[in-house]
Design an enzyme around this catalytic site. Structure first.
Site, PDB file in Angstrom:
ATOM      1  N   ASP A 271      36.585  36.168  45.975  1.00 58.62           N
ATOM      2  CA  ASP A 271      37.905  37.334  45.859  1.00 58.62           C
ATOM      3  C   ASP A 271      37.161  38.583  45.586  1.00 58.62           C
ATOM      4  OD1 ASP A 271      40.328  38.195  45.548  1.00 58.62           O
ATOM      5  OD2 ASP A 271      40.912  37.078  43.590  1.00 58.62           O
TER       6      ASP A 271
HETATM    7  C1  BGC Z   1      43.207  39.407  44.931  1.00 57.49           C
HETATM    8  C2  BGC Z   1      43.260  38.408  46.110  1.00 57.49           C
HETATM    9  C3  BGC Z   1      43.351  39.169  47.463  1.00 57.49           C
HETATM   10  C4  BGC Z   1      42.421  40.084  47.693  1.00 57.49           C
HETATM   11  C5  BGC Z   1      42.465  41.039  48.831  1.00 57.49           C
HETATM   12  C6  BGC Z   1      42.313  40.408  45.190  1.00 57.49           C
HETATM   13  O1  BGC Z   1      42.235  41.326  44.278  1.00 57.49           O
HETATM   14  O2  BGC Z   1      42.996  38.644  43.993  1.00 57.49           O
HETATM   15  O3  BGC Z   1      44.528  37.605  46.002  1.00 57.49           O
HETATM   16  O4  BGC Z   1      43.489  38.387  48.744  1.00 57.49           O
HETATM   17  O5  BGC Z   1      42.446  40.948  46.471  1.00 57.49           O
HETATM   18  O6  BGC Z   1      43.483  41.885  48.891  1.00 57.49           O
END
Ligand code: BGC
Length: 775
Positions: A271
């Site tokens: 993530d």
């Molecule tokens: C979120 C993800 C997301 C990623 C990219 C993160 O903060 O938890 O779900 O895909 O950011 O935007």
């Protein structure tokens, strides 16, 4: 001598530069062999924060997509292109405008995950996400960062709207359908957030602690089903820790379970957060660090050089990255149009959405009859919420509100009320936005919900004469970065909402007229204290850009709702077992105090319950598993939803094949007077003895086609013995006991319409690993 050495080095250097195979599907090993250590490290680290904003595009990714969340890095000398990763899950999230062009790049705002699950219709979900995937491909992205499939362990998790359900089986089936739909287009998904990322408070450092049976049967099961049934290209490891180890750095999770046990063969990416344990992440089988930082590249290079990272581990991940890259449209040089079929998708979404709307109450007022003019109250009627905030917020061209929906369905909306609300909303939104920007909360939290305004009784009394019915929309929103609160205005109604609800009911009922409530909410709220007041309650969720149309299609009867709840609505928040181990109205949101967490060089401070760690002490007792086992009453049970028609269930037939595969069928008949669909749920009660189990568990479900009045369909569901297995922590094995099971055919978990016993002659077990154990 020195000269000879230099010449030799130059020759070697030339040879390695000459060895410049260009990547094809068939020469991955050659390309890997030709890569320098720096190139390998580069390939497993993403292109960086903001790599997709127009101002910061580098030469190698200049053709890429503005507003996408991340990239992988290009290595032009080896023919390796950058690829583009963009959020989901309610559609593609990219910037809708770009400098230097008038063209727009809006995407369809699809129904959120909870709405998809409420349809109980995997074929429909697949159809919707097939359309979604076309937008991914035609806007030039390679991977959609979706679906989100963490469990609704607690109704106040801020991102529940992105996720499907409190039940892992429903979650897994929905996720698999979602993945198949998107990937049918030749683009990939990233199933997320793996795993146990079930709260937003301190999500980057919280340690989810649970026994291994709970982990396997609840928090991993949905991922297991998705991986086994849909072959996702990528999986996103979550931010949090699981039993003491960051999931990003857990070999047990990312290799032993995900790959060795489930057969996953794509890439795992982190993530969007840089952790210092890059090397541990590489070793664990995390193939791609997102969004990617130079410091991560440096750490990997240094660790290989000093021997703390075996190059074989890095090579393994690089090979998987190359295997991923050759699958992408960007590698194939696909010429995307930047013109997906937005009009076609809008139609599809409008037609599909009513299947995810859940009719909670109806004393006969719906569908609307003899109604010409509607008194439409509630800010959400005019400022309809299509989806939650944060990275799951799609940049859509418009959101249809309830007023528009009513008008296209032939109703008039009282003009004074509409004007009054519109002015109030415009004014309040501006000041709320300014405040949010001032707090620095704007980006993460998105647009705030406009609180309900106070409406005087005398105004309502005046308006009751001019209108045939009152409709009140109650709205809530939530999203990434914070959990919801067990407080008025969130879990419970505000004073203004309660008063408006009661006054509307009093005044309209006194005039012999009705009141309908529309719930435009992303997650569960308290309903028990007020649900008897209105004449009908339609749970619209936050169902995407066509939401207002879909709501009015249902209110008018143009569509018959067939959604059923993918979670339980409890009587009270404190009835939920996890409420004792979930951040209680914590105000810090996503923010973490890393220095404090690490002790800032001093002795570590005491870890905070539910913030630094969360005990999943309720174990398997999540949602209906708890309420049915404890015999505890609820406001609306799991699987519940009304229709404008009624269905009868015939006598079921359950057969067991030699290998233990169970086939369960039942004839469902539309006994009412309008066409409709029914979601049939198969719960199973296990034999006594063996591992203790909840009173029943969902093991199969099916949705009928649209049945005309009087029409029947035989619904057949199959389940293999593995689906019936529980995880035995003592032996680290999945076990299905022999004995007599009960198959319960339900219209909801509390409305079992037919049942049949079946016997499994022999016990079966499937070995697994002792992995991700609690410390
Ligand atoms: C979120 C993800 C997301 C990623 C990219 C993160 O903060 O938890 O779900 O895909 O950011 O935007």
């Amino acid at each position: 001598m020195k000269k000879v050495f230099l010449t030799g080095a130059a020759v070697l250097c030339t040879v390695s530069l000459l060895a410049q195979p260009k990547l094809t599907r068939d020469n991955i090993d050659d390309v890997l062999a030709a890569m320098t250590l720096e190139e390998k490290a580069t390939l497993v680290v993403g292109g960086g924060w903001g790599s997709m904003t127009a101002g910061s595009l580098t030469a190698s990714d200049a053709s890429l997509v503005s507003g996408a969340a991340g990239t992988t890095r290009a290595i032009p000398r080896l023919g390796i292109p950058s690829t583009v990763l963009a959020d989901g899950p309610a559609g593609l999230r990219i910037n809708p405008t770009r400098s230097g062009t008038d063209q727009t790049f809006y995407c369809t705002g699809f129904p959120v995950g909870t709405v998809l699950a409420s349809t109980w219709n995997t074929a429909l979900v697949e159809e919707l996400t097939t359309a979604m995937g076309e937008e991914v491909k035609e806007y030039g992205a390679d991977v959609l960062l979706a679906p989100g499939q963490n469990l609704h362990r607690n109704p106040l998790c801020g991102r529940n709207f992105e996720y499907f359900s409190e039940d892992p089986f429903l979650t897994g089936k929905m996720s698999a359908a979602y993945v198949r739909g998107v990937q049918r287009n030749g683009v990939g998904v990233s199933v997320k957030h793996f795993a146990a990322n079930d709260q937003e408070v301190n999500r980057q450092a919280n340690d989810a602690r649970m026994d291994v049976r709970t982990l396997r049967e609840l928090y991993l099961k949905g991922f297991e089903i998705a991986v086994r049934e849909s072959d996702p290209w990528t999986v996103m490891s979550s931010y949090n820790k699981l039993n003491g180890t960051y999931t990003q750095q857990s070999f047990d999770l990312l290799t032993t379970i995900l790959r060795d046990e489930w057969g996953f063969n794509g890439i795992v990416m982190t993530d969007w957060g840089n952790k210092e344990g890059t090397v541990a992440a590489v070793k664990a089988g995390n193939d791609l660090m997102e969004p990617g930082m130079q410091s991560e590249i440096d750490r990997i290079v240094a660790a290989v050089k000093d021997g703390s990272l075996p190059v074989a581990d890095l090579d393994r991940n690089v090979r998987r990255m190359l295997q991923y890259i050759v699958r992408t449209p960007r590698f194939a040089g696909y010429k995307y149009s930047n013109q997906p079929d937005l009009a076609g998708h809008a139609k599809l979404v409008r037609a599909a959405t009513p299947e995810g709307l859940v009719l909670l109450e109806n004393n006969g007022v719906l569908p609307l009859k003899d109604v010409k003019t509607v008194a439409l109250y509630g800010t959400g009627s005019y400022d309809f919420i299509a989806g939650g905030t944060g990275s799951g917020n799609v940049n859509k061209a418009y959101v249809r509100n309830v007023a528009e929906g009513l008008r296209v369905n032939g109703f008039a909306v009282d003009a004074d009320i509409e004007t009054w609300y519109s002015q109030y909303i415009a004014f309040t939104k501006t000041s709320l936005r300014n405040n949010a920007a001032g707090n620095g909360l704007g980006i993460l939290l998105g647009d705030p919900v406009v609180p309900e305004m106070e409406v005087s009784r005398s105004f309502i009394e005046k308006k009751v004469k001019a209108t045939d019915i009152a409709i009140l929309t109650l709205s809530r929103n939530a999203g990434e970065g914070d959990d919801r609160k067990a407080a008025d205005g969130d879990w419970t109604l505000t004073g203004a909402e309660r008063e408006l609800l009661q006054t509307l009911a009093d005044v309209y009922h006194a005039a012999g007229k009705k009141l309908v409530v529309v719930l435009n909410i992303g997650g569960v709220i308290e309903t028990a204290s007020w649900k008897h007041i209105p004449d009908a309650i339609l749970l619209a969720w936050t169902p995407g850009q066509e939401g207002g149309y879909a709501v009015a299609d249902v209110l008018s009867g143009a569509a018959n709702p067939s959604g059923k709840l993918p979670m339980t609505f409890p009587l009270s928040y404190l009835d939920i077992p996890s409420s004792h181990n979930f951040p209680f109205n914590y105000k810090g949101g996503n923010s973490i105090d890393m220095a404090a967490l690490l002790g800032g060089g001093r002795a570590p401070r005491v870890l905070r319950k539910d913030i630094d760690y969360t005990d999943y002490a309720e174990g398997l007792m999540v949602g209906y598993r708890y309420f049915t086992t404890a015999g505890q009453g609820v406001s609306y049970p799991f699987g519940y939803g009304l229709s404008y028609t009624s269905f009868s269930y015939g006598k079921p037939v359950v057969k067991v094949a030699k290998d233990g595969t169970v086939t369960a069928s039942v004839v469902v008949t539309n006994t009412g007077s309008v066409a409709g669909k029914e979601a049939v749920q198969l719960y199973v009660t296990a034999p006594a003895g063996g591992l203790d189990k909840p009173a029943c568990e969902l093991k199969a479900f099916a949705k009928t086609r649209e049945l005309k009045p009087g029409e029947s369909e035989t619904v057949t569901m199959t389940l293999d013995p593995y689906t019936l297995a529980s995880f035995n922590a003592a032996s680290s094995a999945w076990e299905t006991a022999a004995g007599s099971y009960k198959a319960l055919f339900g219209a909801s978990v509390a409305d079992i319409r037919a049942s049949a016993a079946f016997k499994l002659a022999k016990a079966q077990s499937w070995p697994a690993h002792a992995a991700c154990l609690p410390r």
